[in-house]
Design a protein around this motif. Structure first.
Motif, mmCIF file in Angstrom:
data_model
loop_
_atom_site.group_PDB
_atom_site.id
_atom_site.type_symbol
_atom_site.label_atom_id
_atom_site.label_comp_id
_atom_site.label_asym_id
_atom_site.label_seq_id
_atom_site.Cartn_x
_atom_site.Cartn_y
_atom_site.Cartn_z
ATOM 1 N N GLU A 1 -37.151 4.433 -27.687
ATOM 2 C CA GLU A 1 -36.561 5.340 -28.670
ATOM 3 C C GLU A 1 -35.381 6.089 -28.064
ATOM 4 O O GLU A 1 -34.319 6.196 -28.679
ATOM 5 N N VAL A 2 -35.544 6.600 -26.847
ATOM 6 C CA VAL A 2 -34.450 7.290 -26.167
ATOM 7 C C VAL A 2 -33.273 6.348 -25.960
ATOM 8 O O VAL A 2 -32.124 6.712 -26.204
ATOM 9 N N MET A 3 -33.574 5.127 -25.525
ATOM 10 C CA MET A 3 -32.511 4.138 -25.322
ATOM 11 C C MET A 3 -31.782 3.841 -26.626
ATOM 12 O O MET A 3 -30.560 3.730 -26.653
ATOM 13 N N GLY A 4 -32.538 3.723 -27.709
ATOM 14 C CA GLY A 4 -31.942 3.462 -29.023
ATOM 15 C C GLY A 4 -31.035 4.582 -29.472
ATOM 16 O O GLY A 4 -29.947 4.346 -29.999
ATOM 17 N N LYS A 5 -31.462 5.813 -29.246
ATOM 18 C CA LYS A 5 -30.640 6.965 -29.629
ATOM 19 C C LYS A 5 -29.361 7.013 -28.822
ATOM 20 O O LYS A 5 -28.302 7.331 -29.344
ATOM 21 N N LYS A 6 -29.434 6.679 -27.540
ATOM 22 C CA LYS A 6 -28.235 6.675 -26.712
ATOM 23 C C LYS A 6 -27.272 5.586 -27.159
ATOM 24 O O LYS A 6 -26.062 5.771 -27.140
ATOM 25 N N GLU A 7 -27.803 4.433 -27.580
ATOM 26 C CA GLU A 7 -26.955 3.350 -28.088
ATOM 27 C C GLU A 7 -26.261 3.780 -29.375
ATOM 28 O O GLU A 7 -25.105 3.491 -29.579
ATOM 29 N N GLU A 8 -27.000 4.487 -30.241
ATOM 30 C CA GLU A 8 -26.424 4.954 -31.500
ATOM 31 C C GLU A 8 -25.307 5.939 -31.227
ATOM 32 O O GLU A 8 -24.299 5.960 -31.930
#
Length: 100
Positions: A90-97
């Protein structure tokens, strides 16, 4: 499962959470773990990412060389674990966004 949380593991988790840069993490983990252990952990994270993206076991095995037993273990943790992989993904996804 035996409760492995104690004063020493609490200290380790606190230290890990306070590292600020990838370089600090590299230095600490290289001193703490063997290179193989770091590579194994990195590989498991990659498996979690691939599973989350819908990649099947055969494709993951071909891409990473990891046994289906290891892939299955990561998948089990994704589905029934303590939520660690989910939180990191989830953290990785938010950083990608945020990069978009």
């Amino acid at each position: 499962m035996t409760n492995w949380h104690n004063e020493m593991t609490d200290r380790l988790m606190k230290v890990l959470s306070e590292l600020n840069t990838p370089e600090e993490c590299y230095s600490f983990l290289e001193d703490l773990c063997t290179i193989k252990e770091i590579q194994d952990m990195s590989q498991r994270l990659e498996i979690a990412i691939l599973l989350k993206n819908g990649t099947n076991y055969q494709e993951i095995n071909k891409k990473t060389g990891v046994s289906t037993a290891t892939i299955s273990r990561v998948n089990k943790c994704l589905s029934y674990g303590s939520g660690g992989y989910q939180a990191v993904l989830e953290v990785m996804g938010k950083k990608e966004e945020m990069k978009k």
